[in-house]
Scaffold this motif. Structure first.
Motif, PDB file in Angstrom:
ATOM      1  N   ASN A  88      42.536 -90.905  33.580  1.00 27.63           N
ATOM      2  CA  ASN A  88      41.715 -89.786  33.079  1.00 27.63           C
ATOM      3  C   ASN A  88      40.330 -89.801  33.722  1.00 27.63           C
ATOM      4  O   ASN A  88      39.297 -89.729  33.065  1.00 27.63           O
ATOM      5  CB  ASN A  88      41.585 -89.830  31.556  1.00 27.63           C
ATOM      6  N   GLN A 129      35.794 -79.051  26.311  1.00 29.05           N
ATOM      7  CA  GLN A 129      36.276 -80.287  25.712  1.00 29.05           C
ATOM      8  C   GLN A 129      37.379 -80.048  24.678  1.00 29.05           C
ATOM      9  O   GLN A 129      38.057 -80.996  24.273  1.00 29.05           O
ATOM     10  CB  GLN A 129      35.117 -81.037  25.044  1.00 29.05           C
ATOM     11  N   SER A 140      41.199 -84.463  27.417  1.00 31.05           N
ATOM     12  CA  SER A 140      41.426 -85.755  26.765  1.00 31.05           C
ATOM     13  C   SER A 140      42.725 -86.436  27.174  1.00 31.05           C
ATOM     14  O   SER A 140      42.895 -87.633  26.934  1.00 31.05           O
ATOM     15  CB  SER A 140      41.432 -85.566  25.236  1.00 31.05           C
ATOM     16  N   THR A 182      35.686 -91.054  26.951  1.00 34.60           N
ATOM     17  CA  THR A 182      37.117 -91.311  27.036  1.00 34.60           C
ATOM     18  C   THR A 182      37.346 -92.793  26.788  1.00 34.60           C
ATOM     19  O   THR A 182      36.460 -93.620  27.037  1.00 34.60           O
ATOM     20  CB  THR A 182      37.676 -90.931  28.424  1.00 34.60           C
TER      21      THR A 182
END
Length: 500
Positions: A271, A391, A397, A423
């Motif tokens: 991520n 977001q 996410s 994160t």
């Protein structure tokens, strides 16, 4: 070896490289159950091979063979281990054409990327050929008169490598090269999607002269993977486990290893954020981002997942990126004109499609791409860029692991760093700016094990590779640190009777 019949002819230059049995103790064997499973070409959804479905019941034989081999191999001199790795390296390079072909049909990646993976993978065999002879102990000045303190390094023992499907040759060799250089033996479990490349490496290791039992490969299905992996992790003779994969599975394996306090290296989810500031060279940033994001259709742990662009250049950067992205040619990996192949598994297509739909529902704008591609029954999806990202979207996410890129606008450096670090992961981060003060601040403030500073490529045999936070611990590759993952340090203290 009998030729495997399928709908696809691999047309290898050396058919001997095609291996469709497990490799244990120098023998090509079937699973005790006699069961086999199919290997599917992601570019056409066709079977082209099958492999033995090894299970937990097959683990002890492999580990016992590796333990017996370790008793011999641990006594090889560093020069002898280096010579073996050098021969292994030469054979990999000699047979790169056939290795690349097998890799294309297993993973779906374009032929040019397959060659790139092999070259990168072989950099580890070459690097650890040198490292094998540079394992050294130390001496320390003692605080007490007449005392001498010194250390030696020794190989751990039997090790296990649990590797993913996205870079199957790299992941095997990055682990095995360090282990073999250190004097350890190894049992490798490749991903169910990509066992053939690992078995080819076992064949080449055999041809290089490695004694039986030093390097073993156990293919298995997804259904048998948890039990087989648990058996490896809990086997008392296995002294170290190295795993590359998801954070969820990494935590499970860590628990398996806890009871016996096994040494563990975990390279887990990404991520990864990619920050572009107003003063960045936009061409440089785009040219770094395109291969970083769309290599192997976005299926890399270190790929850019969240791209934060400062508002002053947001539209200009988005349009430049879209223009370059539209030049990507999607197709079967074996076609030399293809620059992006299919995803390796069908579930990957579904995940990208789901994230695109979620982004659109939450105000995202699809600048280019956004659709599945119906081609030859393969698992294809368009290279996709989404603007106006926020977001609230899943892509903010969840690690995408596909050819989807979302652009998030930001105002200030502090805002960008806060979002980038928001994160649980911490594998890699990237930033582009020509402000040297900002470069140093970002290097220190971004929470990741690897930081690309005006660079989208943090991977090299000489560079320590690994993350922090939920992205794992331990380092692979690099000077000293990687081979130390496979060594123990033994301290000796000698007291002299007299003074001189």
């Amino acid at each position: 070896m009998a030729e495997v019949k399928s709908a696809i002819d691999l047309n290898l230059k050396n058919p001997e490289l095609f291996r469709d049995k497990a490799y244990v103790n120098g023998q090509w064997i079937e699973a005790k159950s006699g069961k086999r499973f199919d290997i599917i070409d992601p570019g056409s959804d066709q079977k082209f091979a099958s492999c033995p479905d090894m299970a937990a019941e097959d683990v002890d034989d492999a580990v016992q063979a590796a333990q017996e081999a370790f008793q011999v191999y641990r006594k090889f001199t560093p020069r002898a281990r280096a010579d073996l790795l050098a021969k292994f390296d030469a054979l990999i390079r000699e047979h790169k054409d056939d290795l690349a072909t097998i890799l294309v049909y297993e993973t779906g990646k374009p032929l040019v990327e397959a060659y790139g993976e092999i070259e990168y993978a072989a950099s580890f065999t070459r690097w650890f050929t040198g490292e094998a002879e540079r394992v050294q102990g130390t001496t320390f000045p003692a605080a007490i008169p007449g005392r001498r303190i010194f250390t030696i390094k020794q190989p751990l023992g039997v090790t296990a490598a649990l590797v993913p499907w996205n870079f199957p040759i790299v992941m095997v060799l990055r682990k095995a090269s360090a282990a073999l250089a250190a004097g350890c033996t190894m049992v490798a479990k490749p991903s169910p999607e990509t066992p053939l490349s690992a078995l080819t490496l076992a064949y080449l290791a055999e041809k290089a002269g490695y004694p039986k039992g030093v390097f073993n490969v156990m293919p298995t299905t997804l259904a048998n993977t948890p039990a087989l992996s648990e058996a490896l992790c809990k086997h008392p003779l296995v002294k170290k486990v190295s795993f590359t994969g998801s954070t969820r599975v990494g935590k499970i394996l860590s628990a398996h290893c806890a009871d016996s306090l096994k040494k563990l290296t975990l390279e887990l989810g990404g991520n990864c954020p990619f920050l572009v500031f107003d003063d960045a060279n936009l061409e440089q940033a785009c040219d770094a981002l395109i291969p970083l994001k769309f290599r192997h259709a976005g299926q890399a742990c270190i790929t850019a997942n969240r791209v934060y662009v400062q508002k002053g250049i947001y539209d200009k950067f988005a349009n430049l990126l879209a223009e370059k992205t539209r030049q990507i040619r999607v197709g079967h990996g074996i076609d030399k004109t293809t620059t992006m192949g299919p995803l390796t598994v069908p579930a990957g297509v579904d995940k990208v499609a789901g994230q695109v739909e979620d982004a659109k529902k939450n105000g995202g704008i699809v600048l280019t791409g956004g659709n599945r591609i119906a081609s030859n029954n393969g698992y294809f999806f368009e290279p996709t860029i989404i603007t106006n990202a926020s977001q609230s979207m899943q892509v903010a996410s969840e690690e995408t692991f596909g050819p989807l890129l979302a652009l998030f606008p930001f105002d200030t450096e502090e805002e960008a760093v806060k979002a980038a670090n928001d994160t649980s992961m911490g594998l890699a981060s990237y930033c582009f700016t020509k402000n040297i003060d900002r470069i140093w601040r970002l290097f220190e403030n971004l929470e990741a094990g690897m930081i690309g500073l005006n660079s989208g490529n943090s991977s090299a045999a000489e560079s320590p590779f690994g993350g922090i936070k939920d992205s794992g611990f331990g380092k692979e590759s690099g000077k000293d640190v990687a081979i130390n993952e496979y060594l123990i340090t033994k301290t000796g203290t000698l007291t002299l009777e007299g003074q001189y």
